[in-house]
Design an enzyme around this catalytic site. Structure first.
Site, PDB file in Angstrom:
ATOM      1  N   LYS A  12       0.714  -1.103   0.056  1.00 20.75           N
ATOM      2  CA  LYS A  12       0.028  -0.070   0.123  1.00 20.75           C
ATOM      3  C   LYS A  12       0.950   1.173   0.030  1.00 20.75           C
ATOM      4  O   LYS A  12       0.429   2.455  -0.436  1.00 20.75           O
ATOM      5  CB  LYS A  12      -1.047  -0.139   1.154  1.00 20.75           C
ATOM      6  CG  LYS A  12      -1.929  -1.210   1.345  1.00 20.75           C
ATOM      7  CD  LYS A  12      -2.930  -1.166   0.142  1.00 20.75           C
ATOM      8  CE  LYS A  12      -3.890  -2.252   0.068  1.00 20.75           C
ATOM      9  NZ  LYS A  12      -3.295  -3.620   0.000  1.00 20.75           N
ATOM     10  N   GLU A  14      -3.191   6.963   6.979  1.00 17.31           N
ATOM     11  CA  GLU A  14      -3.729   7.957   6.153  1.00 17.31           C
ATOM     12  C   GLU A  14      -4.988   8.727   6.761  1.00 17.31           C
ATOM     13  O   GLU A  14      -5.664   8.118   7.608  1.00 17.31           O
ATOM     14  CB  GLU A  14      -4.083   7.657   4.656  1.00 17.31           C
ATOM     15  CG  GLU A  14      -5.106   6.508   4.697  1.00 17.31           C
ATOM     16  CD  GLU A  14      -5.013   5.859   3.164  1.00 17.31           C
ATOM     17  OE1 GLU A  14      -3.913   5.773   2.534  1.00 17.31           O
ATOM     18  OE2 GLU A  14      -6.070   5.191   2.780  1.00 17.31           O
ATOM     19  N   ASN A  37     -15.604  -2.733   7.168  1.00 13.51           N
ATOM     20  CA  ASN A  37     -14.512  -2.503   6.174  1.00 13.51           C
ATOM     21  C   ASN A  37     -14.990  -3.756   5.193  1.00 13.51           C
ATOM     22  O   ASN A  37     -14.032  -3.903   4.081  1.00 13.51           O
ATOM     23  CB  ASN A  37     -13.196  -2.257   6.425  1.00 13.51           C
ATOM     24  CG  ASN A  37     -12.863  -0.886   7.116  1.00 13.51           C
ATOM     25  OD1 ASN A  37     -13.557   0.062   6.654  1.00 13.51           O
ATOM     26  ND2 ASN A  37     -12.236  -1.184   8.383  1.00 13.51           N
ATOM     27  N   GLU A  76      -9.568   0.571  -6.602  1.00 12.58           N
ATOM     28  CA  GLU A  76     -10.534   1.179  -5.604  1.00 12.58           C
ATOM     29  C   GLU A  76     -10.633   2.813  -5.370  1.00 12.58           C
ATOM     30  O   GLU A  76      -9.346   3.011  -5.125  1.00 12.58           O
ATOM     31  CB  GLU A  76     -10.361   0.384  -4.476  1.00 12.58           C
ATOM     32  CG  GLU A  76     -10.903  -1.185  -4.633  1.00 12.58           C
ATOM     33  CD  GLU A  76     -11.073  -1.976  -3.431  1.00 12.58           C
ATOM     34  OE1 GLU A  76     -10.718  -1.421  -2.419  1.00 12.58           O
ATOM     35  OE2 GLU A  76     -11.578  -3.165  -3.372  1.00 12.58           O
ATOM     36  N   GLU A 106      -6.697   1.610  -3.280  1.00 10.10           N
ATOM     37  CA  GLU A 106      -5.661   0.547  -3.459  1.00 10.10           C
ATOM     38  C   GLU A 106      -6.168  -0.316  -4.870  1.00 10.10           C
ATOM     39  O   GLU A 106      -7.239   0.136  -5.220  1.00 10.10           O
ATOM     40  CB  GLU A 106      -5.833  -0.400  -2.309  1.00 10.10           C
ATOM     41  CG  GLU A 106      -7.333  -1.343  -2.123  1.00 10.10           C
ATOM     42  CD  GLU A 106      -7.185  -2.325  -0.946  1.00 10.10           C
ATOM     43  OE1 GLU A 106      -6.428  -2.278  -0.046  1.00 10.10           O
ATOM     44  OE2 GLU A 106      -8.283  -2.938  -0.811  1.00 10.10           O
ATOM     45  N   ASN A 162      -6.442  -4.071  -6.198  1.00 11.47           N
ATOM     46  CA  ASN A 162      -6.365  -5.252  -5.880  1.00 11.47           C
ATOM     47  C   ASN A 162      -6.052  -6.132  -7.433  1.00 11.47           C
ATOM     48  O   ASN A 162      -6.738  -6.047  -8.360  1.00 11.47           O
ATOM     49  CB  ASN A 162      -7.770  -5.873  -5.763  1.00 11.47           C
ATOM     50  CG  ASN A 162      -8.005  -5.262  -4.280  1.00 11.47           C
ATOM     51  OD1 ASN A 162      -7.366  -5.219  -3.281  1.00 11.47           O
ATOM     52  ND2 ASN A 162      -9.350  -4.811  -4.171  1.00 11.47           N
ATOM     53  N   ARG A 215      -6.107  -8.969  -8.675  1.00  6.82           N
ATOM     54  CA  ARG A 215      -6.479 -10.333  -8.734  1.00  6.82           C
ATOM     55  C   ARG A 215      -8.084 -10.311  -9.344  1.00  6.82           C
ATOM     56  O   ARG A 215      -8.443  -9.082  -9.609  1.00  6.82           O
ATOM     57  CB  ARG A 215      -6.412 -11.023  -7.405  1.00  6.82           C
ATOM     58  CG  ARG A 215      -7.246 -10.133  -6.193  1.00  6.82           C
ATOM     59  CD  ARG A 215      -7.421 -10.684  -4.968  1.00  6.82           C
ATOM     60  NE  ARG A 215      -7.551  -9.736  -3.895  1.00  6.82           N
ATOM     61  CZ  ARG A 215      -9.035  -9.256  -3.670  1.00  6.82           C
ATOM     62  NH1 ARG A 215      -9.897  -9.611  -4.490  1.00  6.82           N
ATOM     63  NH2 ARG A 215      -9.158  -8.584  -2.746  1.00  6.82           N
ATOM     64  N   PHE A 244     -23.711  -6.596  13.037  1.00 11.69           N
ATOM     65  CA  PHE A 244     -24.031  -6.404  11.547  1.00 11.69           C
ATOM     66  C   PHE A 244     -23.572  -7.694  11.057  1.00 11.69           C
ATOM     67  O   PHE A 244     -23.527  -7.851   9.766  1.00 11.69           O
ATOM     68  CB  PHE A 244     -23.698  -5.321  10.725  1.00 11.69           C
ATOM     69  CG  PHE A 244     -24.392  -3.944  11.257  1.00 11.69           C
ATOM     70  CD1 PHE A 244     -25.279  -3.753  10.997  1.00 11.69           C
ATOM     71  CD2 PHE A 244     -23.451  -3.009  11.874  1.00 11.69           C
ATOM     72  CE1 PHE A 244     -26.081  -2.409  11.676  1.00 11.69           C
ATOM     73  CE2 PHE A 244     -24.056  -1.805  12.235  1.00 11.69           C
ATOM     74  CZ  PHE A 244     -25.336  -1.575  12.145  1.00 11.69           C
TER      75      PHE A 244
END
Length: 709
Positions: A158, A242, A277, A317, A330, A332, A334, A390
């Site tokens: 990252k 961040e 998240n 993203e 970020e 990904n 994949r 949740f």
């Protein structure tokens, strides 16, 4: 030594004959994307899928269409899993823990050598973004179906990815670009950036190793948990910090790039509905983006892909604020979990594209060829208790399982079947339920219908939460952000809140179901059990209990129709009343409803799944109701002094011992479930009476952890 099974074996033939009917569980009922196979375009003879569950099934499905033989790998507890039965060959790579099986590179390399696989598709998670695994495959002369090690390294870190994004003129979030050394260093950096901040694993993804901190104390705690989760999930405990963008949308761009410098962006996916998240509901396209913003995000995503010479399917993203400013989050490297909704609106098979690119073929399409056809929505169906934060993991065996594949425009990507076990070792996802429509309204309506027709028994699941989300006025209007769940349910999810009309519907249905069962019990194969039985009753007086309320009902029966009188109002309920079916399709005042009867006892207890939520009712005759008041009630256990595990998992740490005094909110122990760590705290200030667990113990839901005085 890895166990190996070949199609030549007699056992494999028996498996194939017995389980051929299971393959449609991973198939698409309608072809909203196509695998157009050109026999002259040679790719690979055999591919090993270094994954499990639904994504392994998904990859195998496309390989079969392309005429490619497949090899499944599995842990010992997954030996009867669907992906194992679907594949042409299967190899056991170790015991249940992922570190000893699906993350065991040595065992996977041995499986490749043993089977002669020419390429490996990693799916998502596990080793899909592990540069060392890709390097070892290259050393073996085996193709990794994904980007090269340079891109994995650059985008998987990252810190490095943010620097590359800045250089590629991609919008980035303000923050610290180095590695955070320790908790105090984290506090110092957070103070310089300004709260709130996001602490995240440098090598992370999937919501693991991420914490939001609003003050110094939360930063210290976040550093500890994030580093532990990062080490457990990714083998890399480095963190970055961040600025946390409050109340954003999470929107991602699907990219596709080949080895010849060509790259496309395949539109966006809206992934803002999240808990911890981790995404819960996704859709494509987004209601929020206009064509200009979509194009700008797509072009920046392609720019980033080209900056690292990316070649495969990948996802960039972004966080998007209320003014449509977007920031790189970020990349990904994949296949993304939610790739099916992109396939639905573009018509492309992303797995096929990855295989073609890995073999060295050029992209078949240009940017102008990429459409947005219709709307697709994906609900992640988990074995989780949505009433606990949740969704805390649930384990168990699927005693009954029926996917809603008889509905048009419904796709279910799963890797389980009736009888499958949901264990503590792996992600609790049951399936990805996808619906498609020409418009968003059509896709939402179809999702509502599909959730009502999805039968899952044996484990607690999150369908109640999913259904409430998709019908909520804010979601329907597109007014969403990553804070949707805590804002809509500030006191936690409580299930569907019945309106007066819905309550009458539920009471009437329970009464009609009770009468239907009573009438059926008097018959044998449609005939009366004994000739002396009096003529069938037409009228019933019943007492129905719901949420501590008692309701007197009158029921009039005529063939398959029941007229129920509640508080002076009449409700007409009709249906086939197949009490052995998992589904109960009925008509209530002319409106079609699909309910599920989860429980029905001789004592009149009935549990109905209605509008997604389970409701417990009790139906008694007038006489039985008058006598029930003489029955003693069970006194509930006093749990104020007991700390029980809210989920199955393993104990990571115990912070107290008998005799210690703990303050309210103080951490007592840490439970890890599905790679997520959860801090268990004291509900009040008290002295510790006894400790019933230790680090390394496996605990079940409800197990006693600590007792206070």
């Amino acid at each position: 030594m890895a166990a190996y099974r070949s199609t030549a074996g007699f056992l494999r033939v028996l498996h194939a004959a017995k389980h051929v009917c299971l393959m449609p569980r991973c198939s698409v009922l309608i072809c909203r994307y196509s695998t157009v196979y050109d026999p002259n375009e040679k790719t690979f003879d055999k591919i090993l899928i270094a994954n499990r569950g639904e994504i392994a099934c998904r990859v195998i499905k496309t390989c079969k269409k392309m005429g490619i033989k497949t090899v499944a790998v599995h842990s010992d507890v997954d030996s009867s899993a669907i992906h194992v039965k679907m594949a042409d060959e299967a190899v056991c790579v170790g015991p249940a823990p992922t570190s000893q099986s699906y993350l065991n590179m040595d065992a996977l390399i041995n499986a490749i050598r043993k089977t002669g696989a020419q390429a490996v598709h990693p799916g998502y998670g596990f080793l899909s973004e592990n540069k060392e695994f890709a390097r070892r495959l290259a050393a073996e002369g085996v193709t990794f179906i994904g980007p090269d090690t340079h891109a994995i390294q650059a985008m998987g870190d990252k810190i490095e990815s943010k620097l590359i994004a800045k250089a590629a003129k991609v919008n980035t979030i303000p923050g610290f670009d180095g590695v955070v050394k320790n908790a105090e260093d984290a506090v110092k950096i957070a103070g310089e950036i300004g709260y709130p901040v996001m602490i995240k694993a440098s090598a992370g993804g999937g919501g693991k190793g991420m914490r939001i901190a609003w003050n110094d104390e939360e930063t210290r705690e976040g550093f500890r948990f994030s580093s532990q989760e990062a080490a457990s999930s990714f083998g890399d405990d480095r963190l970055l910090i961040e600025k946390f963008i409050d109340n954003p949308r999470h929107i991602e761009i699907q990219v596709l790039a080949d080895k010849h410098g060509n790259a496309l962006w395949l539109n966006e996916r809206e992934c803002s509905i999240q808990r911890r998240n981790q995404k819960v509901v996704e859709e494509a396209p987004s209601t929020f983006l206009d064509p200009d913003t979509r194009r700008a995000m797509g072009e920046q995503a392609v720019s980033l892909a080209k900056a690292v010479q990316y070649s495969s399917a990948g996802t960039v993203e972004f966080l998007v604020d209320s003014k449509k400013n977007f920031y790189f989050l970020e990349m990904n490297t994949r296949l993304q979990v939610e790739h099916p909704i992109t396939e639905c609106i573009t018509g492309l098979d992303l797995v096929q594209q990855m295989i073609r690119i890995a073999k060295g073929y050029k992209l078949q399409h240009k940017q102008s060829d990429v459409p947005i056809n219709g709307w697709a929505i994906e609900s992640r169906v988990y074995a989780e208790d949505p009433y606990k934060s949740f969704g805390l993991p649930s384990i168990g065996r699927l005693s009954q399982y029926q996917e809603p594949l008889d509905l048009a425009n419904v796709r279910v990507d799963s890797g389980i079947q009736e009888g499958s076990d949901i264990s503590i070792y792996y992600d609790p996802m049951i399936s990805k339920l996808v619906t498609y429509g020409n418009t968003r309204a059509e896709a939402l309506k179809k999702m509502e219908e599909a959730l009502d027709n999805y039968v899952i028994r044996g484990v607690t699941h999150n369908i109640p939460l999913l259904r409430e989300i998709i019908v909520h006025p804010r979601f329907v209007s597109g007014d969403i952000s990553t804070k949707f769940l805590p804002e809509v349910y500030p006191d936690g999810f409580k299930g569907h809140l019945l309106t007066a009309g819905e309550k009458r519907e539920l009471l009437a249905t329970a009464a009609a179901l009770y009468v239907a069962a009573q009438l059926r019990s008097q018959k044998f194969l449609g005939d009366l059990r004994v000739s002396s039985v009096p003529p069938e009753r037409r009228q019933w007086e019943l007492c129905v209990e719901l949420d501590k309320g008692v309701h007197m009902l009158g029921v009039f029966h005529s063939e398959n129709k029941y007229t129920v009188e509640i508080d002076g109002e009449k409700v007409e309920v009709s249906g086939e009343w197949n009490l052995a079916s998992g589904l109960l399709p009925i008509s209530v005042n002319g409106k079609h409803r699909t309910l599920q009867c989860l429980l029905r006892t001789a004592a009149g207890e009935i549990t109905l799944q209605y509008l997604g939520t389970s409701f417990k009712l009790r139906v008694l005759s007038k006489l039985a109701a008058s006598l029930s008041k003489h029955m003693p009630e069970k006194v509930p256990e006093d749990t104020s002094s007991l700390l029980r595990s809210p989920m199955p998992g393993s104990v990571v740490a115990v912070s107290v011992k008998p005799g210690d005094t703990v303050a309210e909110g103080q951490e007592i122990c840490v439970i890890e479930a599905m790679k997520m760590q959860n801090s268990m705290t004291a509900a009040r200030t008290a002295k510790v009476k006894s400790v019933h667990c230790k680090a390394g113990d496996t605990v079940g839901e409800g197990d006693l952890l600590v007792e206070l005085e």
